[in-house]
Scaffold this motif. Structure first.
Motif, PDB file in Angstrom:
ATOM      1  N   LEU A 193       0.821  -1.205   0.000  1.00 56.06           N
ATOM      2  CA  LEU A 193       0.000   0.000   0.000  1.00 56.06           C
ATOM      3  C   LEU A 193       0.857   1.258   0.000  1.00 56.06           C
ATOM      4  O   LEU A 193       0.556   2.234  -0.703  1.00 56.06           O
ATOM      5  N   PHE A 198      -0.617   4.725  -0.543  1.00 53.81           N
ATOM      6  CA  PHE A 198      -1.733   4.664   0.409  1.00 53.81           C
ATOM      7  C   PHE A 198      -1.188   4.474   1.822  1.00 53.81           C
ATOM      8  O   PHE A 198      -0.541   3.475   2.113  1.00 53.81           O
ATOM      9  N   VAL A 200      -2.550   3.931   5.498  1.00 56.06           N
ATOM     10  CA  VAL A 200      -3.804   3.582   6.164  1.00 56.06           C
ATOM     11  C   VAL A 200      -3.558   3.316   7.641  1.00 56.06           C
ATOM     12  O   VAL A 200      -2.478   2.872   8.042  1.00 56.06           O
ATOM     13  N   VAL A 204      -7.852   0.167   9.724  1.00 58.49           N
ATOM     14  CA  VAL A 204      -8.301   0.107   8.327  1.00 58.49           C
ATOM     15  C   VAL A 204      -7.606  -1.052   7.620  1.00 58.49           C
ATOM     16  O   VAL A 204      -8.221  -1.769   6.826  1.00 58.49           O
ATOM     17  N   LEU A 208      -9.285  -4.168   5.597  1.00 62.06           N
ATOM     18  CA  LEU A 208      -8.871  -4.564   4.245  1.00 62.06           C
ATOM     19  C   LEU A 208      -8.472  -6.034   4.217  1.00 62.06           C
ATOM     20  O   LEU A 208      -8.748  -6.749   3.252  1.00 62.06           O
ATOM     21  N   VAL A 223      -8.787  -0.482  -1.224  1.00 59.53           N
ATOM     22  CA  VAL A 223      -8.253   0.774  -0.690  1.00 59.53           C
ATOM     23  C   VAL A 223      -8.479   1.915  -1.676  1.00 59.53           C
ATOM     24  O   VAL A 223      -8.626   3.076  -1.269  1.00 59.53           O
ATOM     25  N   LEU A 226     -11.608   4.027  -1.000  1.00 63.95           N
ATOM     26  CA  LEU A 226     -11.725   4.769   0.254  1.00 63.95           C
ATOM     27  C   LEU A 226     -11.216   6.198   0.101  1.00 63.95           C
ATOM     28  O   LEU A 226     -10.234   6.454  -0.604  1.00 63.95           O
ATOM     29  N   GLN A 230     -11.414   8.064   5.440  1.00 57.44           N
ATOM     30  CA  GLN A 230     -11.653   6.642   5.724  1.00 57.44           C
ATOM     31  C   GLN A 230     -10.335   5.902   5.887  1.00 57.44           C
ATOM     32  O   GLN A 230     -10.190   5.057   6.774  1.00 57.44           O
ATOM     33  N   ARG A 231      -9.355   6.225   5.048  1.00 59.98           N
ATOM     34  CA  ARG A 231      -8.060   5.534   5.149  1.00 59.98           C
ATOM     35  C   ARG A 231      -7.353   5.868   6.458  1.00 59.98           C
ATOM     36  O   ARG A 231      -6.612   5.051   6.998  1.00 59.98           O
ATOM     37  N   SER A 232      -7.591   7.072   6.995  1.00 58.64           N
ATOM     38  CA  SER A 232      -6.955   7.457   8.260  1.00 58.64           C
ATOM     39  C   SER A 232      -7.728   6.953   9.468  1.00 58.64           C
ATOM     40  O   SER A 232      -7.274   7.094  10.603  1.00 58.64           O
ATOM     41  N   LEU A 237     -15.985   2.924   7.573  1.00 61.05           N
ATOM     42  CA  LEU A 237     -15.837   2.204   6.308  1.00 61.05           C
ATOM     43  C   LEU A 237     -17.179   1.599   5.917  1.00 61.05           C
ATOM     44  O   LEU A 237     -18.036   1.361   6.772  1.00 61.05           O
TER      45      LEU A 237
END
Length: 862
Positions: A193, A198, A200, A204, A208, A223, A226, A230-232, A237
């Motif tokens: 990621l 990305f 995350v 999260v 995933l 991912v 998102l 949302q990723r943080s 989610l």
């Protein structure tokens, strides 16, 4: 290269095939589900190899077209076909539709021609033949290639077959190397990621992983849907994360033959978080279906029944495919059916899934999440809290309450670093509006920090407390700078109100007292009225085990640790399972039980496969070192004990009382003949003991100084000093080690008569503890002084009891009624009665008074 993390073994296998085909063969079969990275692996193989690459893949549209894959594969060699013998050239051209044939096609001639073509090309430059998606390849191409490639001389070609289903190749019978691509691990997934840009949050990444099970394609597809919030982890989610169009299409193709009932039944399996056969049987009946509707999915390879009577989807990705593919009404009906056959927090979970995201208020879930945690379902509590926390951004107090449950759930799951970070973050969030709650959260964060051996982190947490003395209770004596201060903090907490709710304070305080060598206070805390919650029970039992080990009640210690491990296993607390196994390994090492030691070490390592080992890693190294020292293998002992010391210092653990390996380390180096290393190890131990003033630390330092003494007078002075410290604390095993060392030293200085008394006393103590190798060493030394051999004595009667029988007997001997013992140990009164009956028979006692006397004699009871 992004998706090739974790594929080192496959690439290494291929390198071995290329380098030594005579030894390893020349064919590799790679299996793996869609999206796992087969194509990426083949691409990297082709890029990294200097051979001439021939590649092709099966396509469903061409699976009935003869020689379609062969035509793609030999495309780079088309110019060399003219050099084939006329009969072979004609057959191959007819098979590849390059020319019209005069008659029926001869498959043998096609195979021979392909072999000749590959042989000639491989003689000029080695070939690398790559065939992907073999399950879709046409049968004529497969048969021809297998015929031709098997007959090539070694070194002409290396062949890699790859596909989801490779059974048609019969690799085992052919003697080919075979490998199955595994899912990515979490650390590899995070790197993938990060490589794609990305970043995350841990929670999260967990979601995933749940969606794709470590499938790289599913991970990246999910991912990408998102948003940054949302990723943080600051926004919720979606209930079901997508797996990507390509993966969905691949699985939908396999789902197509299923009828409506089978699809609905399979959707229930995907929606069920614990798909036990009995649960699904009831849920299917609620939906108007039955288990027979799953048969067709099982025959299609989409489903299997595990040995523990649990349904498992053949691939985790299939869950997301199924829940996305069905209409929303079907998905909600599945959750409704599951809620109807569930109870407690789990029923609330399914009802929340049925209602959809965001519909209920977060406040409604706090108590339910706490109930899930207290019932031992840490996974459910964590997932629910993760999804609910983002809804509480406007209410810092509510958010703190949820993150407290989330941090505790992470701790129960063995994710100690994440637990610590979550609780510290929660304290930072709530401090502006509620400083007292912030301090309670920080004290809570000290527990996972210390369990993980992160003393430096614990010191940072202590510095953030409004009343720093409260933090010292958890630091106990893990750092030299706190050694002279923690006594006052412990006294304040024994007398004053707790800074965080029971039973967390009880656990924190008890461990603090044990590590501060305040054994009486520790027992007072552990014996306080009030039952622990199921979540804290394993850790409390393990703390009691540590206390009993120090106090020489090894049978009771072993029983408590076994109970702790079993309770932790039931609750899914893998880190406590591992810690209990590590503790038992240490006790068995002292007792010389090598088979049990090996089993406990293996169990601990398995438990920490997905959890933070932390302090238990130090305990395991110390146990292995103690075992080697007891067996007389001083060199191996020194190696293990140096490893324990290094790991302890890495975690900031500079208190020898936390894991008592320091004196063993000095002795191991001395017996291995490395006096310089022994003196250096003693210098560290003595330095800490001088600062702390702790009785055992001072006794251990004096014992080691006596072992290194160059004169009789110095040795006698140091051993006498060690005994004085021992007499002020209840540590019989350590006293016996000092008496043994004193007797050995006196013999070395030619004082056999003076050595006899401490050696006989040491042997008696070791036998009482069932520390067999140390008892034998003391007996050997005392025999050399002319002493008569002592009787074996020992504690055989209590050793015959099972761990749970010892727990029940100890509780009853302390005055508890059967009902009180049942409540404290989470047993039924009938079970307590049965254990007591067995205990009376094994020990030959007839009353509770006799039982108490026997247990006291055997060291299981004060």
């Amino acid at each position: 290269m992004t998706l090739l993390l974790g594929r080192e073994s496959e690439l290494g296998m291929l390198r071995r095939l290329r380098a030594s085909p005579e030894r390893y063969g020349s064919t590799l079969v790679v299996a793996g589900p869609p999206g796992i990275g087969r194509t990426a692996l083949l691409t990297e193989i082709a890029r990294a190899d200097d051979a001439q690459v021939l590649s092709a893949r099966g396509r469903r549209a061409e699976s009935d077209l003869p020689f379609a894959v062969l035509a793609d594969l030999v495309q780079p060699l088309r110019t060399q076909i003219d050099a084939l013998p006329p009969t072979q050239r004609s057959a191959l051209e007819q098979a590849l539709a390059l020319a019209n044939g005069a008659g029926a096609l001869n498959p043998y001639a096609v195979g021979t021609a392909t072999h000749t073509l590959f042989d000639a090309a491989g003689a000029r430059r080695s070939l690398l033949v790559l065939v992907d998606d073999v399950e879709r390849a046409d049968e004529a191409s497969i048969r021809t290639l297998m015929f031709a490639l098997r007959r090539l001389p070694a070194g002409r070609a290396t062949v890699v077959w790859a596909g989801r289903d490779v059974a048609r190749l019969d690799a085992e019978r052919a003697g080919w190397a075979r490998t199955v691509l595994r899912p990515l691990r979490r650390v590899e997934a995070r790197r993938v990621l990060a490589h794609r840009g990305f970043d995350v949050a841990d929670r999260v990444l967990d979601a995933l992983f749940d969606a794709g099970g470590g499938n790289p394609a599913a991970l990246l597809a999910a991912v990408a849907t998102l948003g940054p919030a949302q990723r943080s982890g600051h926004e919720s989610l979606p209930p079901v994360l997508p797996v990507g169009e390509r993966l969905a299409a691949a699985w939908t193709e396999r789902l197509a033959p299923l009828d409506a009932a089978a699809r609905t039944a399979l959707t229930l399996v995907a929606a069920c978080r614990r798909p036990l056969v009995e649960v699904l049987d009831a849920a299917l009946a609620e939906a108007g279906l039955d288990l027979a509707d799953l048969d067709v999915a099982e025959w299609a390879g989409l489903l299997r029944v595990a040995p523990d009577a649990r349904y498992e989807l053949s691939d985790p990705v299939l869950r997301g495919v199924l829940l996305h593919a069905v209409p929303q009404a079907t998905r909600r009906a599945a959750y409704r059916a599951l809620a109807a056959v569930s109870s407690g927090p789990e029923r609330a979970w399914y009802r929340d899934r049925e209602a959809g995201p965001g519909s209920p208020a977060a406040e409604q879930f706090v108590r339910t999440i706490v109930r899930a945690l207290n019932s031992g379902d840490a996974w459910l509590a964590a997932r629910w809290a993760e999804q609910t926390v983002p809804r509480t951004r406007t209410d810092p107090r509510l958010r703190a309450d949820l993150e407290l449950s989330l941090g505790r759930a992470y701790g129960c799951l063995g994710l100690l670093e994440r637990a610590q970070a979550t609780l510290v973050e929660a304290a930072d969030t709530v401090r502006p509006v509620d400083p007292q709650r912030a301090d309670a959260l920080l004290v809570e964060a000290l527990l996972p920090a210390t369990l993980n051996g992160d003393v430096n982190g614990a010191l940072r947490i202590t510095g953030q407390l409004t009343r720093p003395a409260e933090g010292l209770l958890r630091l106990h004596s893990t750092h030299p700078t706190t050694l002279t201060c923690d006594v006052f903090a412990v006294d304040d907490l024994l007398l004053g109100p707790p800074v965080c709710p029971e039973p967390a304070t009880r656990l924190v305080l008890a461990r603090s007292c044990v590590y501060a060598e305040r054994f009486g206070d520790a027992r007072t805390v552990l014996d306080r009225p009030g039952e622990p919650t199921p979540v804290t029970l394993p850790a409390l039992l393990l703390t009691r085990a540590e206390l009993d080990r120090w106090n020489g009640r090894w049978a009771s210690a072993r029983a408590a640790a076994v109970q702790a491990g079993r309770a932790a296993e039931d609750l899914g607390q893998r880190h406590v399972v591992g810690a209990a196994s590590a503790f038992l390994a240490y006790v068995e090492a002292a007792c010389g039980r090598e088979e049990r030691l090996a089993a406990h070490v293996e169990n601990a390592q398995a438990a920490f496969a997905d959890a933070d080992a932390g302090l238990a890693d130090v305990v395991l190294s110390a146990a292995l070192g103690l075992d080697a020292l007891a067996r007389g293998d001083a060199g191996t002992a020194a190696s293990h004990l140096d490893a324990a010391h290094d790991r302890a210092l890495e975690g900031g653990i500079t208190n020898p009382s936390v894991v008592p390996y320091a004196a063993d380390r000095v002795e191991a180096h001395l017996r291995a003949g490395d006096r310089t290393a022994a003196e250096k190890a003693l210098e560290w131990l003595a330095g800490v003991a001088d600062v702390s003033g702790r009785e055992w630390q001072s006794a251990a330092a004096a014992r080691c100084t006596g072992m290194l003494a160059g004169t009789l007078a110095e040795a006698e002075e140091q051993f006498a000093r060690a005994e004085r410290h021992h007499r002020r604390t209840d540590t019989p095993y350590e006293l016996a080690r000092t008496l043994l060392a004193a007797g050995e030293a006196l013999r070395r200085f030619r004082r056999p008569a003076a050595a006899r008394e401490p050696l006989l006393a040491a042997e008696r103590l070791f036998r009482t503890l069932s520390a067999v190798p140390w008892a034998r060493r003391a007996a050997t030394e005392s025999a050399a002084t002319g002493a008569r051999a002592s009787s074996s004595g020992g504690r055989e009667s209590s050793e015959r009891l099972t761990p749970q029988e010892i727990e029940v007997a100890t509780a009853v001997a302390r005055g508890a009624t059967n009902a009180e013992a049942a409540g404290a140990l989470y047993l039924s009164p009938k079970t307590v009665e049965a254990h007591l009956s067995h205990t009376y028979r094994k020990l030959g006692v007839r009353s509770r008074v006799d039982l108490a006397l026997r247990l006291a004699r055997d060291g299981c009871l004060e």
